[in-house]
Motif scaffolding. Sequence first.
Motif, PDB file in Angstrom:
ATOM      1  N   ARG A 282      70.945 -26.049  87.295  1.00 46.18           N
ATOM      2  CA  ARG A 282      70.009 -25.522  86.298  1.00 46.18           C
ATOM      3  C   ARG A 282      68.584 -26.023  86.524  1.00 46.18           C
ATOM      4  O   ARG A 282      67.744 -25.930  85.636  1.00 46.18           O
ATOM      5  CB  ARG A 282      70.524 -25.868  84.900  1.00 46.18           C
ATOM      6  CG  ARG A 282      71.735 -25.018  84.514  1.00 46.18           C
ATOM      7  CD  ARG A 282      72.593 -25.647  83.445  1.00 46.18           C
ATOM      8  NE  ARG A 282      73.741 -24.795  83.155  1.00 46.18           N
ATOM      9  CZ  ARG A 282      74.860 -24.753  83.890  1.00 46.18           C
ATOM     10  NH1 ARG A 282      74.971 -25.522  84.964  1.00 46.18           N
ATOM     11  NH2 ARG A 282      75.858 -23.956  83.580  1.00 46.18           N
ATOM     12  N   GLY A 283      68.345 -26.574  87.706  1.00 43.84           N
ATOM     13  CA  GLY A 283      66.984 -26.968  88.072  1.00 43.84           C
ATOM     14  C   GLY A 283      66.564 -28.361  87.658  1.00 43.84           C
ATOM     15  O   GLY A 283      65.403 -28.754  87.867  1.00 43.84           O
ATOM     16  N   ALA A 284      67.475 -29.128  87.050  1.00 43.64           N
ATOM     17  CA  ALA A 284      67.133 -30.482  86.607  1.00 43.64           C
ATOM     18  C   ALA A 284      66.974 -31.424  87.802  1.00 43.64           C
ATOM     19  O   ALA A 284      67.571 -31.214  88.859  1.00 43.64           O
ATOM     20  CB  ALA A 284      68.211 -31.009  85.666  1.00 43.64           C
ATOM     21  N   THR A 285      66.175 -32.458  87.631  1.00 42.01           N
ATOM     22  CA  THR A 285      66.068 -33.526  88.623  1.00 42.01           C
ATOM     23  C   THR A 285      67.279 -34.438  88.433  1.00 42.01           C
ATOM     24  O   THR A 285      67.617 -34.792  87.291  1.00 42.01           O
ATOM     25  CB  THR A 285      64.772 -34.327  88.413  1.00 42.01           C
ATOM     26  OG1 THR A 285      63.661 -33.439  88.536  1.00 42.01           O
ATOM     27  CG2 THR A 285      64.640 -35.448  89.426  1.00 42.01           C
ATOM     28  N   VAL A 286      67.942 -34.816  89.529  1.00 45.10           N
ATOM     29  CA  VAL A 286      69.151 -35.640  89.402  1.00 45.10           C
ATOM     30  C   VAL A 286      69.058 -36.882  90.286  1.00 45.10           C
ATOM     31  O   VAL A 286      68.417 -36.872  91.330  1.00 45.10           O
ATOM     32  CB  VAL A 286      70.432 -34.841  89.741  1.00 45.10           C
ATOM     33  CG1 VAL A 286      70.570 -33.628  88.837  1.00 45.10           C
ATOM     34  CG2 VAL A 286      70.458 -34.415  91.205  1.00 45.10           C
ATOM     35  N   LYS A 287      69.724 -37.953  89.835  1.00 43.44           N
ATOM     36  CA  LYS A 287      69.710 -39.230  90.564  1.00 43.44           C
ATOM     37  C   LYS A 287      71.014 -39.958  90.275  1.00 43.44           C
ATOM     38  O   LYS A 287      71.426 -40.085  89.123  1.00 43.44           O
ATOM     39  CB  LYS A 287      68.508 -40.055  90.098  1.00 43.44           C
ATOM     40  CG  LYS A 287      68.440 -41.476  90.602  1.00 43.44           C
ATOM     41  CD  LYS A 287      67.852 -41.575  91.977  1.00 43.44           C
ATOM     42  CE  LYS A 287      67.595 -43.020  92.372  1.00 43.44           C
ATOM     43  NZ  LYS A 287      67.198 -43.168  93.780  1.00 43.44           N
ATOM     44  N   ASN A 288      71.672 -40.451  91.338  1.00 43.82           N
ATOM     45  CA  ASN A 288      72.902 -41.222  91.112  1.00 43.82           C
ATOM     46  C   ASN A 288      72.623 -42.726  91.059  1.00 43.82           C
ATOM     47  O   ASN A 288      71.473 -43.160  91.186  1.00 43.82           O
ATOM     48  CB  ASN A 288      73.968 -40.872  92.167  1.00 43.82           C
ATOM     49  CG  ASN A 288      73.643 -41.393  93.563  1.00 43.82           C
ATOM     50  OD1 ASN A 288      72.863 -42.319  93.743  1.00 43.82           O
ATOM     51  ND2 ASN A 288      74.242 -40.786  94.561  1.00 43.82           N
ATOM     52  N   GLY A 289      73.671 -43.515  90.888  1.00 37.47           N
ATOM     53  CA  GLY A 289      73.496 -44.939  90.634  1.00 37.47           C
ATOM     54  C   GLY A 289      73.505 -45.851  91.840  1.00 37.47           C
ATOM     55  O   GLY A 289      73.506 -47.078  91.678  1.00 37.47           O
TER      56      GLY A 289
END
Length: 252
Positions: free
Chosen positions: A226-233
């Motif tokens: 949905r176009g969101a910025t994502v980042k994992n841990g």
Amino acid sequence: MAERKNSTFGLLGKDISYSFSRGYFTKKFKNLGFTKTKYVNFDIPKIEDFPNIIKNDDSICGINVTIPYKEEVIPYLDKLDKTAKKIGAVNTIKFTKRGNLKGYNTDVVGFEKSISPYFKKHHKFALILGTGGASKAVAFALKRNNIKYKFVSRNPSGEKEISYQDLSEKIFNKYNVIINCTPLGTSPNVDKYPTIPYQYLSKKHLLFDLIYNPELTIFLEKGKERGATVKNGYQMLEIQAEESWAIWNKNK
């Protein structure tokens, strides 16, 4: 940094065979040429077993703490660092020269340093999924960055918590930073994910998942779609691990 004789470090937790920490520190010790230093998993079914670990091994120099003992371990410690005390959760234990156990929280630094480059001006409100020890460190970091937050819980209590059923388009329009502090989606249970209304996500949203394995959880995948910025841990874990190492070696 000189190697001490027969030093043991480890991770305290439950069902932690997947441990990031053990692999990370084992590699670190090898790179440092430390042949007498090891990192092990202290995998215990209940926190009441913790004193036996200390009693039976005098080579232990430092311990990391993970789910579900970040809060439960506190009564077993002699002292808390001021940040850990404010947060109410510990992920690092140092054995002092006097033989006391002092608790620290390096999660807050790890989270803050890894997410802050992604903050934009419109990121003023955040939802924290889960209410465990890690979520407390996340809340502490958000507060330091002037981001207001609410916890999302299955059993909400108090004004700082709301239920998953309460999540609406209106809330998602306002709270555009969402942090998953639950274990949902962790390998091998990669088909699990928090039940939030993903259809309301947009490119204005920033999704952060404390999980690092898999690299892209379903939670992050749905946000990315949905176009969101994502980042994992993963970066968060690396930073907090190095912070722990610095604490253990201070004044050594």
